[in-house]
Write a protein that holds these residues in place. Sequence first.
Motif, PDB file in Angstrom:
ATOM      1  N   GLU A  84      70.123  19.992  34.759  1.00  0.00           N
ATOM      2  CA  GLU A  84      68.713  20.388  34.627  1.00  0.00           C
ATOM      3  C   GLU A  84      68.592  21.839  34.138  1.00  0.00           C
ATOM      4  O   GLU A  84      67.797  22.136  33.251  1.00  0.00           O
ATOM      5  N   ALA A  85      69.398  22.727  34.704  1.00  0.00           N
ATOM      6  CA  ALA A  85      69.358  24.132  34.284  1.00  0.00           C
ATOM      7  C   ALA A  85      69.829  24.273  32.841  1.00  0.00           C
ATOM      8  O   ALA A  85      69.268  25.061  32.073  1.00  0.00           O
ATOM      9  N   MET A  86      70.848  23.500  32.452  1.00  0.00           N
ATOM     10  CA  MET A  86      71.336  23.581  31.072  1.00  0.00           C
ATOM     11  C   MET A  86      70.273  23.085  30.095  1.00  0.00           C
ATOM     12  O   MET A  86      70.086  23.675  29.025  1.00  0.00           O
ATOM     13  N   LEU A  90      68.542  25.282  27.170  1.00  0.00           N
ATOM     14  CA  LEU A  90      68.526  24.805  25.795  1.00  0.00           C
ATOM     15  C   LEU A  90      67.108  24.824  25.237  1.00  0.00           C
ATOM     16  O   LEU A  90      66.879  25.292  24.115  1.00  0.00           O
ATOM     17  N   ASP A  91      66.146  24.337  26.024  1.00  0.00           N
ATOM     18  CA  ASP A  91      64.748  24.348  25.582  1.00  0.00           C
ATOM     19  C   ASP A  91      64.268  25.766  25.297  1.00  0.00           C
ATOM     20  O   ASP A  91      63.602  26.013  24.293  1.00  0.00           O
ATOM     21  N   GLU A  92      64.634  26.719  26.178  1.00  0.00           N
ATOM     22  CA  GLU A  92      64.242  28.109  25.967  1.00  0.00           C
ATOM     23  C   GLU A  92      64.854  28.662  24.682  1.00  0.00           C
ATOM     24  O   GLU A  92      64.193  29.363  23.920  1.00  0.00           O
ATOM     25  N   GLY A  93      66.117  28.334  24.447  1.00  0.00           N
ATOM     26  CA  GLY A  93      66.779  28.800  23.232  1.00  0.00           C
ATOM     27  C   GLY A  93      66.152  28.223  21.987  1.00  0.00           C
ATOM     28  O   GLY A  93      65.967  28.920  20.984  1.00  0.00           O
ATOM     29  N   PHE A  98      62.263  28.886  17.094  1.00  0.00           N
ATOM     30  CA  PHE A  98      61.264  28.137  16.333  1.00  0.00           C
ATOM     31  C   PHE A  98      60.695  29.023  15.235  1.00  0.00           C
ATOM     32  O   PHE A  98      60.467  30.192  15.462  1.00  0.00           O
ATOM     33  N   PRO A  99      60.457  28.594  14.042  1.00  0.00           N
ATOM     34  CA  PRO A  99      60.556  27.247  13.510  1.00  0.00           C
ATOM     35  C   PRO A  99      61.927  26.922  12.923  1.00  0.00           C
ATOM     36  O   PRO A  99      62.118  25.854  12.385  1.00  0.00           O
ATOM     37  N   ALA A 100      62.874  27.819  13.018  1.00  0.00           N
ATOM     38  CA  ALA A 100      64.189  27.550  12.443  1.00  0.00           C
ATOM     39  C   ALA A 100      64.871  26.366  13.124  1.00  0.00           C
ATOM     40  O   ALA A 100      65.779  25.777  12.562  1.00  0.00           O
ATOM     41  N   SER A 101      64.415  25.987  14.310  1.00  0.00           N
ATOM     42  CA  SER A 101      65.042  24.887  15.017  1.00  0.00           C
ATOM     43  C   SER A 101      64.470  23.528  14.621  1.00  0.00           C
ATOM     44  O   SER A 101      64.909  22.511  15.119  1.00  0.00           O
ATOM     45  N   ASP A 102      63.465  23.518  13.745  1.00  0.00           N
ATOM     46  CA  ASP A 102      62.921  22.240  13.305  1.00  0.00           C
ATOM     47  C   ASP A 102      63.997  21.447  12.583  1.00  0.00           C
ATOM     48  O   ASP A 102      64.788  22.003  11.824  1.00  0.00           O
TER      49      ASP A 102
END
Length: 117
Positions: A84-86, A90-93, A98-102
């Motif tokens: 859950e912490a990982m 990951l979501d925070e990273g 964003f938006p480079a993670s699209d």
Amino acid sequence: MHVVGTQVIPAYGNKGGFTVEFVGDGGEVVSVQIKSDRGRQLNRLNAVEKAREVMGCLATAPIREGDNGQPVAVENARSRGDEEAMEEQLDEGLEGTFPASDPVSITNTTISKSSKH
């Protein structure tokens, strides 16, 4: 160390925090990364003061030592197996990039070959 300069840099993809760098007269650089909480109004103007508070707490915090008297490494989410912490990290990273993670948009075209007669 005498602080001769400070630098405030947006962190977390310009959304939600700052890195404050304190530059010493001997070339030392100490960086403090501060994540903004929803309740706090962290901004470029008050980030330096908040970073100073963090360093003050750090300076007086006890250091955990092992049996041999050496500092003990703090476990991270991966070494604990905390899925859950990982996922949260990951979501925070991903939000921070964003938006480079699209995802890349890929289009596949098909050209049919004509049959020879």
